[in-house]
Design an enzyme around this catalytic site. Structure first.
Site, PDB file in Angstrom:
ATOM      1  CE  LYS A  18      -0.863  12.615 -13.034  1.00  0.00           C
ATOM      2  NZ  LYS A  18      -0.315  11.284 -12.684  1.00  0.00           N
TER       3      LYS A  18
ATOM      4  CE1 TYR B 262      -4.291  13.813 -13.402  1.00  0.00           C
ATOM      5  CE2 TYR B 262      -5.438  15.201 -14.980  1.00  0.00           C
ATOM      6  CZ  TYR B 262      -4.711  14.074 -14.699  1.00  0.00           C
ATOM      7  OH  TYR B 262      -4.399  13.195 -15.708  1.00  0.00           O
TER       8      TYR B 262
ATOM      9  CB  THR C 227      -5.544   0.639 -17.126  1.00  0.00           C
ATOM     10  OG1 THR C 227      -6.666   1.534 -17.163  1.00  0.00           O
ATOM     11  CG2 THR C 227      -4.256   1.433 -17.305  1.00  0.00           C
TER      12      THR C 227
ATOM     13  CG  ASP D 152      -1.872   1.187   1.232  1.00  0.00           C
ATOM     14  OD1 ASP D 152      -1.766   2.055   0.341  1.00  0.00           O
ATOM     15  OD2 ASP D 152      -2.727   1.251   2.142  1.00  0.00           O
TER      16      ASP D 152
END
Length: 237
Positions: A137, A133, A168, A31
């Site tokens: 990045k 977001y 994916t 994890d």
């Protein structure tokens, strides 16, 4: 699997994996929200293998729960964004990359070479749906740039890699909502990384940002189905 096909002994991590080994591929249940587990698995790989040549940082829970209840919150304005997204994208996505890079960089510096690849995206350079977001990045790209600067004397390269639309399991489950015509396989990313590592001049790439599709054109490889993905740009992403 693409890295294993290139001859690497590959160690892959994930929250839902069953521990075990298949040929050149070893699975570790990890994890990456837990720093001790993140650093621990890197240290365990180094102990088992005696070296570490490539680290790929790709832990990313940021796309989970785009719909909460009956609300699509992914594109909601800043004041409506749930704070858990900060924890997912910064506290896990960016933090796990930083955390894993620490023992990896130490080992690579000691052995005099290596490659750290941070999976990132165009949101680092333009607004794409929500604020955190892009922040996450951008942090990943800055990590690549600063690792490259600090590790250049040790012969260790660090780059950011921007995939296209990757097939994916989650993307394939919702394929009707995507334009899959220019999509890429997960293995395509592995091929890109393998070619960068095999490049004797890879230090010239250190600190820079590349798309998988651009690397394919540079090095002359295609996807597993023979398709040559078209590279995205800042304008088309």
């Amino acid at each position: 699997t693409a890295l294993a096909d290139a001859g690497a002994s590959v160690h892959v991590t994930g929250r839902s994996l069953t521990e075990g080994r298949d040929g050149l591929l070893t699975r570790h249940r990890v994890d990456h929200a837990n720093d001790a587990e993140t650093e621990g698995v890197v240290e365990r790989v180094i102990a088992d293998e005696g070296r570490l040549d490539i680290l790929v940082n790709n832990a990313w829970p940021g796309y989970e729960k785009m719909v909460e209840g009956d609300r699509y919150t992914w594109e909601a304005p800043l004041w409506e964004q749930p704070m858990w997204r900060w924890d997912a994208m910064i506290g896990v996505g960016a933090r796990a990359a930083y955390c894993a890079s620490r023992p990896a960089a130490k080992q690579m510096a000691a052995q005099g070479g290596g490659l750290i690849v941070n999976i990132s995206f165009w949101a680092a350079q333009k607004f794409m749906q929500n604020v955190v977001y892009g922040m996450s990045k951008a942090a990943i790209d800055k990590l690549s740039a600063d690792l490259a600067h600090q590790l250049r004397p040790e012969g260790v390269a660090a780059i950011s890699l921007y995939p296209g639309l990757v097939r994916t399991e989650a993307v394939l489950a919702d394929a009707q909502f995507f334009d899959m015509s220019n999509s890429e396989s997960p293995e395509f990313q592995g091929r890109a990384i393998a070619h960068v590592f095999a490049d004797l001049q890879r230090m010239e790439k250190s600190g820079k940002i590349f798309t998988s599709a651009d690397l394919a054109l540079e090095y002359g490889f295609a996807d597993i189905d023979g398709y040559q993905p078209r590279p995205n740009t800042l304008a088309t992403a």
